[in-house]
Design a protein around this motif. Structure first.
Motif, PDB file in Angstrom:
ATOM      1  N   LYS A   8      -5.510   0.335   4.206  1.00 20.35           N
ATOM      2  CA  LYS A   8      -5.990   0.250   2.820  1.00 20.35           C
ATOM      3  C   LYS A   8      -7.089   1.281   2.555  1.00 20.35           C
ATOM      4  O   LYS A   8      -7.133   1.907   1.506  1.00 20.35           O
ATOM      5  CB  LYS A   8      -6.502  -1.164   2.529  1.00 20.35           C
ATOM      6  CG  LYS A   8      -5.389  -2.196   2.402  1.00 20.35           C
ATOM      7  CD  LYS A   8      -5.955  -3.603   2.329  1.00 20.35           C
ATOM      8  CE  LYS A   8      -4.864  -4.665   2.359  1.00 20.35           C
ATOM      9  NZ  LYS A   8      -4.037  -4.678   1.155  1.00 20.35           N
ATOM     10  N   GLN A  58      -1.052  13.613  -0.428  1.00 20.80           N
ATOM     11  CA  GLN A  58       0.282  13.603  -1.032  1.00 20.80           C
ATOM     12  C   GLN A  58       0.361  14.634  -2.167  1.00 20.80           C
ATOM     13  O   GLN A  58       1.361  15.337  -2.321  1.00 20.80           O
ATOM     14  CB  GLN A  58       0.577  12.199  -1.577  1.00 20.80           C
ATOM     15  CG  GLN A  58       1.933  12.061  -2.243  1.00 20.80           C
ATOM     16  CD  GLN A  58       3.063  11.902  -1.225  1.00 20.80           C
ATOM     17  OE1 GLN A  58       3.079  10.967  -0.440  1.00 20.80           O
ATOM     18  NE2 GLN A  58       3.991  12.840  -1.234  1.00 20.80           N
ATOM     19  N   LEU A  76      -6.178   4.929   1.729  1.00 14.37           N
ATOM     20  CA  LEU A  76      -5.404   5.163   0.507  1.00 14.37           C
ATOM     21  C   LEU A  76      -5.850   6.412  -0.270  1.00 14.37           C
ATOM     22  O   LEU A  76      -5.026   7.274  -0.594  1.00 14.37           O
ATOM     23  CB  LEU A  76      -5.475   3.911  -0.377  1.00 14.37           C
ATOM     24  CG  LEU A  76      -4.646   3.929  -1.646  1.00 14.37           C
ATOM     25  CD1 LEU A  76      -3.170   3.749  -1.322  1.00 14.37           C
ATOM     26  CD2 LEU A  76      -5.095   2.837  -2.601  1.00 14.37           C
ATOM     27  N   HIS A 110       2.275   4.946   7.126  1.00 11.96           N
ATOM     28  CA  HIS A 110       2.266   3.780   6.238  1.00 11.96           C
ATOM     29  C   HIS A 110       2.187   4.185   4.773  1.00 11.96           C
ATOM     30  O   HIS A 110       2.402   3.370   3.886  1.00 11.96           O
ATOM     31  CB  HIS A 110       1.095   2.855   6.585  1.00 11.96           C
ATOM     32  CG  HIS A 110       1.243   2.201   7.911  1.00 11.96           C
ATOM     33  ND1 HIS A 110       2.006   1.086   8.114  1.00 11.96           N
ATOM     34  CD2 HIS A 110       0.754   2.539   9.137  1.00 11.96           C
ATOM     35  CE1 HIS A 110       1.970   0.744   9.390  1.00 11.96           C
ATOM     36  NE2 HIS A 110       1.223   1.611  10.030  1.00 11.96           N
ATOM     37  N   HIS A 111       1.773   5.399   4.518  1.00  9.75           N
ATOM     38  CA  HIS A 111       1.737   5.907   3.146  1.00  9.75           C
ATOM     39  C   HIS A 111       2.936   6.815   2.883  1.00  9.75           C
ATOM     40  O   HIS A 111       2.895   7.645   1.973  1.00  9.75           O
ATOM     41  CB  HIS A 111       0.430   6.667   2.888  1.00  9.75           C
ATOM     42  CG  HIS A 111      -0.794   5.814   3.050  1.00  9.75           C
ATOM     43  ND1 HIS A 111      -1.178   4.884   2.123  1.00  9.75           N
ATOM     44  CD2 HIS A 111      -1.717   5.741   4.041  1.00  9.75           C
ATOM     45  CE1 HIS A 111      -2.276   4.276   2.526  1.00  9.75           C
ATOM     46  NE2 HIS A 111      -2.625   4.778   3.695  1.00  9.75           N
ATOM     47  N   ASN A 112       3.943   6.679   3.743  1.00  7.85           N
ATOM     48  CA  ASN A 112       5.159   7.495   3.625  1.00  7.85           C
ATOM     49  C   ASN A 112       4.883   8.992   3.751  1.00  7.85           C
ATOM     50  O   ASN A 112       5.616   9.806   3.203  1.00  7.85           O
ATOM     51  CB  ASN A 112       5.887   7.221   2.302  1.00  7.85           C
ATOM     52  CG  ASN A 112       6.520   5.840   2.303  1.00  7.85           C
ATOM     53  OD1 ASN A 112       6.541   5.176   3.333  1.00  7.85           O
ATOM     54  ND2 ASN A 112       7.031   5.419   1.161  1.00  7.85           N
ATOM     55  N   ALA A 120      -4.909   9.561   1.587  1.00 11.01           N
ATOM     56  CA  ALA A 120      -3.459   9.745   1.629  1.00 11.01           C
ATOM     57  C   ALA A 120      -2.958  10.256   0.282  1.00 11.01           C
ATOM     58  O   ALA A 120      -2.085  11.124   0.232  1.00 11.01           O
ATOM     59  CB  ALA A 120      -2.780   8.428   1.994  1.00 11.01           C
ATOM     60  N   GLN A 121      -3.511   9.745  -0.804  1.00  6.11           N
ATOM     61  CA  GLN A 121      -3.043  10.170  -2.117  1.00  6.11           C
ATOM     62  C   GLN A 121      -3.438  11.609  -2.425  1.00  6.11           C
ATOM     63  O   GLN A 121      -2.655  12.360  -3.003  1.00  6.11           O
ATOM     64  CB  GLN A 121      -3.584   9.216  -3.182  1.00  6.11           C
ATOM     65  CG  GLN A 121      -2.888   7.866  -3.083  1.00  6.11           C
ATOM     66  CD  GLN A 121      -3.484   6.830  -3.999  1.00  6.11           C
ATOM     67  OE1 GLN A 121      -4.522   7.062  -4.611  1.00  6.11           O
ATOM     68  NE2 GLN A 121      -2.831   5.695  -4.096  1.00  6.11           N
ATOM     69  N   VAL A 146       0.834  -1.198   0.000  1.00  4.35           N
ATOM     70  CA  VAL A 146       0.000   0.000   0.000  1.00  4.35           C
ATOM     71  C   VAL A 146       0.868   1.247   0.000  1.00  4.35           C
ATOM     72  O   VAL A 146       0.630   2.208  -0.721  1.00  4.35           O
ATOM     73  CB  VAL A 146      -0.949  -0.010   1.227  1.00  4.35           C
ATOM     74  CG1 VAL A 146      -1.672   1.313   1.344  1.00  4.35           C
ATOM     75  CG2 VAL A 146      -1.944  -1.151   1.100  1.00  4.35           C
ATOM     76  N   ALA A 147       1.932   1.199   0.798  1.00  4.00           N
ATOM     77  CA  ALA A 147       2.817   2.358   0.881  1.00  4.00           C
ATOM     78  C   ALA A 147       3.453   2.644  -0.482  1.00  4.00           C
ATOM     79  O   ALA A 147       3.585   3.790  -0.884  1.00  4.00           O
ATOM     80  CB  ALA A 147       3.896   2.113   1.932  1.00  4.00           C
ATOM     81  N   ALA A 162       1.041   4.304  -2.715  1.00  2.00           N
ATOM     82  CA  ALA A 162       0.733   5.669  -2.301  1.00  2.00           C
ATOM     83  C   ALA A 162       1.647   6.681  -2.969  1.00  2.00           C
ATOM     84  O   ALA A 162       1.332   7.853  -3.043  1.00  2.00           O
ATOM     85  CB  ALA A 162       0.832   5.789  -0.784  1.00  2.00           C
ATOM     86  N   GLN A 163       2.794   6.209  -3.443  1.00  2.45           N
ATOM     87  CA  GLN A 163       3.709   7.125  -4.092  1.00  2.45           C
ATOM     88  C   GLN A 163       3.127   7.688  -5.389  1.00  2.45           C
ATOM     89  O   GLN A 163       3.498   8.744  -5.841  1.00  2.45           O
ATOM     90  CB  GLN A 163       5.032   6.412  -4.391  1.00  2.45           C
ATOM     91  CG  GLN A 163       5.763   5.984  -3.136  1.00  2.45           C
ATOM     92  CD  GLN A 163       6.056   7.169  -2.238  1.00  2.45           C
ATOM     93  OE1 GLN A 163       6.725   8.103  -2.638  1.00  2.45           O
ATOM     94  NE2 GLN A 163       5.525   7.158  -1.027  1.00  2.45           N
TER      95      GLN A 163
END
Lengths: 238, 500
Positions: free
Chosen positions: B440, B450, B443, B478-480, B446-447, B9-10, B13-14
């Motif tokens: 999860k 980001q 996600l 966890h998603h950096n 987080a995106q 998942v991480a 996320a990038q």
């Protein structure tokens, strides 16, 4: 004899469709709705709720936000069908009224729209894995049934024209309990049987969604009424 | 925690904006993520069977039948779905797990198929035709799994052309499960605590008083101003009810300090209550209306006992939905409240009003270097309103932020406002045993975050919900996303406040 059977079936199934729908509405309305669950931001006035419901019922607003392809297909199909239904009002008049003439003349385009819409919806159901996963046989069959009705109707109009005034007498007769004969024609009978099947499934299937949306609490409830009352009293005036 | 899944998942996320790519379904992908079933003493203390009852099938069908008669929403939603598929790519748990049962319509179908089999003519006689199913052990297990992979956030409802609210179906499912002995340990235990002690943490009044006293000292040390955090003060005008996480958890407690500073500066005589030392109401999550009512009644009771004429709810999403939308229905109109403030208010609308009236001043330069983005909490954005203005629940928090910090950035439009993505931990899922699902499910959020971190160097993610704050603080790494601080709105307000 066969005509009478068809006529009586028409009467009974039309009644079934109407009464079945009413029965379902009564079930919904009689079920209490203990907590207000409007999807906010929600309208604060009854007129606002009517507006919200109209946007959903006539423009499929939520669907437009969700998925463009499904929205286009649904609009084509529903409005095509509505156009065709209005055209069918010709059978309730002994003479064709002027305002119905455009509906009769342009009905070919409405058929095209409905067929294209239905085909896209059917294809989407088959091709898109997510939609295929949630589809039962009845979900495909509803679309196939509607396609059959529309296409058999179009065949009647284009290739096997029938005496519309006799059909009108048959329909008016069936709805006034004075059954009349139907003009000969296998395609006409096929078209009619498909329609009868639709009448049968309508009140016991998802086809009720158009009625159900009016009774959906997330859409038909106002936002916190006590707040609206407070606003009217004048505090927090800004 | 360091399972390959988490790393996967991480990695994903990038790729910013990936949530917009609709995944192919992967059957069974989420079935191994389960939450612990409630222990028998917990269930029994709530008047529910301790373990799965022998006649669970008949009991479950009977309970479902009863709910269908009691909740119009559930009844209508069972009938009106056309399986159009509009919702299928809208749930963060589907986008995160790819499990088709996490598509809102499929989640509803877990119950709808049973509804059709037992309560409709077509389903009874032609089950294969209309997708009707008998309720068997396997399906019951699926109910338990997938009704605990729904945060009841109602994002799918926004996109549903019939307005179907999956959270109502999830609540009904959990209600039936609990009634046959399969409650969820996390939520049910919390309900027992709030009933016996007064808050979800089981924090006794003495401990609470100590915590508040220490916080008062901290504020005095930091600012030199004696800001009070009163408890059980009779004769106060305003009762503040806040999620108990605010009393000690990070970053919640800074928000609590913020409330105190604002109310101090405004000269309002206010108090907390030890009886109602919790705004959260997990009865909403479990779908048990009787528990929801009992928990809500504490607030009414405490307010009357203290003689306050205003009730204010702290930063908590679902508590605010219960307070704003349900309180009148649950505990009756509260005539003892003042005519100027006849309903429970949100701390944000209180602060906003004070700001507009010029009673408090905010100085954004005191938050120098802070660039925030705002995460709309689902229950606030889609389940309530704020401040007697249309869209107030969306505009008021933003106006407060813009007045408090030098930089404010919005995340992508389809991830905020009414279409906000859930944090991934709401609806009773904020438990360690669901950590995989929580990661999860976060996600999409987080995106979206980001993206604004990359484009606008966002430093703080602000939320006004205790669950969102806890969840996002624990999953973002966890998603950096390690450099973004999850923050309480009133923390930044408190820091910007001109305190005298």
């Amino acid at each position: 004899m066969f005509d009478t059977l068809l006529g009586v079936s028409f009467t009974l199934l039309a009644l079934w469709a109407v009464l079945g729908t009413l029965y379902r509405i009564v079930t919904w309305v009689r079920t209490p709705s203990p907590l207000p669950i409007p999807l906010t931001p929600a309208p604060r006035t009854r007129l606002g709720v009517v507006g919200r419901l109209c946007l959903e019922i006539f423009l499929f607003r939520a669907l437009a936000r969700a998925n463009t392809v499904t929205w286009v297909a649904s609009i084509l199909f529903h409005y095509g069908l509505l156009f065709i239904l209005i055209m069918h009002m010709r059978f309730f008049f002994a003479y064709l009224p002027g305002w119905l003439i455009p509906f009769v003349v342009w009905s070919g385009w409405a058929v095209a729209a409905a067929v294209v819409g239905l085909c896209i919806l059917l294809l989407r159901r088959i091709i898109v894995d997510r939609v295929r996963y949630i589809s039962s046989p009845s979900d495909y069959l509803h679309l196939v049934l509607l396609l059959c009705i529309v296409l058999s109707g179009y065949a009647l109009k284009r290739h096997w024209p029938v005496n519309t005034s006799t059909v009108g007498e048959f329909l008016r007769g069936a709805l006034s309990f004075q059954w009349q004969p139907l003009p000969d024609g296998a395609v006409l009978v096929i078209h009619l049987v498909f329609v009868l099947l639709l009448f049968f499934v309508f009140p016991i299937s998802k086809l009720l969604h158009g009625v159900g949306i009016v009774f959906t609490p997330t859409l038909n409830q106002r936002e916190n009424v006590s707040v609206s009352v407070a606003t009217k009293k004048g505090e927090h005036s800004s | 925690m360091n399972t390959p899944d988490v790393q996967g998942v991480a990695d994903q996320a990038q790729v910013v904006g990936r949530y917009k790519v609709i995944p192919l379904i992967q059957e069974g992908a989420g079935e191994s993520f389960n939450t612990a079933v409630a222990e028998s003493d917990v269930q029994e203390s709530l008047g529910l069977p301790g373990t799965l009852v022998d006649d669970w099938h008949d009991k479950a069908i009977a309970r479902l039948g009863q709910l269908l008669k009691e909740r119009r929403g559930l009844r209508v939603f069972m009938d009106t779905c056309t399986k159009c598929g509009a919702c299928t790519d809208k749930c963060h748990y589907f986008l995160g797990t790819h499990d088709p049962n996490n598509m809102p319509v499929a989640r509803q179908d877990l119950i709808r198929s049973v509804y059709r089999r037992y309560f409709t003519w077509a389903g009874r006689w032609f089950p294969w035709l209309v997708g009707a199913r008998k309720l068997d052990k396997n399906l019951l297990q699926q109910w338990y799994t997938y009704f605990h992979q729904c945060s009841e956030c109602r994002r799918c409802t926004v996109f549903c052309p019939k307005g179907i609210d999956t959270s109502e179906v999830t609540m009904a499912g959990r209600e039936v499960l609990a009634s046959v002995g399969l409650g969820q340990q996390y939520s049910q235990e919390i309900i027992t605590k709030v009933k016996s002690v007064g808050n979800n943490l089981g924090m006794k009044p003495r401990a609470l008083a100590d915590v508040l006293e220490n916080l008062e000292e901290d504020i005095l040390d930091e600012t030199g101003i004696p800001v009070r955090l009163p408890l059980d003060e009779e004769g106060a005008d305003m009762l503040v009810v806040t999620p108990s996480a605010d009393f000690f958890a990070e970053p919640h407690v800074d928000g609590l300090i913020g409330y105190a500073k604002v109310l101090h500066q405004a000269g309002i005589h206010w108090t907390f209550s030890s009886e109602a030392s919790e705004a959260a109401n997990f009865g909403l999550f479990t779908g048990q209306h009787d528990h929801m009512r009992e928990i809500a009644l504490r607030i009414r009771h405490a307010a009357m006992g203290l003689g306050v004429n205003r009730i204010v709810i702290g930063e908590c999403g679902h508590a605010w939905r219960v307070a704003y939308s349900f309180l009148d229905s649950l505990v009756g109109p509260m005539q003892f409240l003042s005519k100027e403030h006849p309903r429970a208010e949100h701390i944000c609308e209180v602060t906003h009003q004070l700001l507009q009236q010029g009673i408090i001043q905010l100085d954004p330069t005191r938050n120098e270097g802070v660039i925030v983005t705002y995460h709309d909490s689902c229950n606030v954005a889609r389940g309530s309103g704020m401040g007697n203005v249309a869209n107030g629940q969306l505009t008021i928090p933003r106006e407060l932020l813009k007045a408090s910090v030098p930089g404010f950035v919005e995340m992508s439009k389809d991830t905020v406002g009414q279409t906000t993505f859930c944090c991934g931990g709401g609806g009773g899922l904020l438990t360690d045993d669901l950590m995989d699902i929580r990661i999860k499910g976060s996600l999409p959020r987080a995106q979206a975050l980001q993206a604004v971190v990359n484009s606008d160097q966002v430093t703080h993610l602000v939320a006004i919900c205790a669950i969102c704050k806890t969840q996002l603080s624990s999953v973002l790494p966890h998603h950096n996303l390690v450099d973004v601080r999850v923050t309480s709105l009133h923390h930044l307000v408190g820091d910007a406040l001109v305190l005298t």
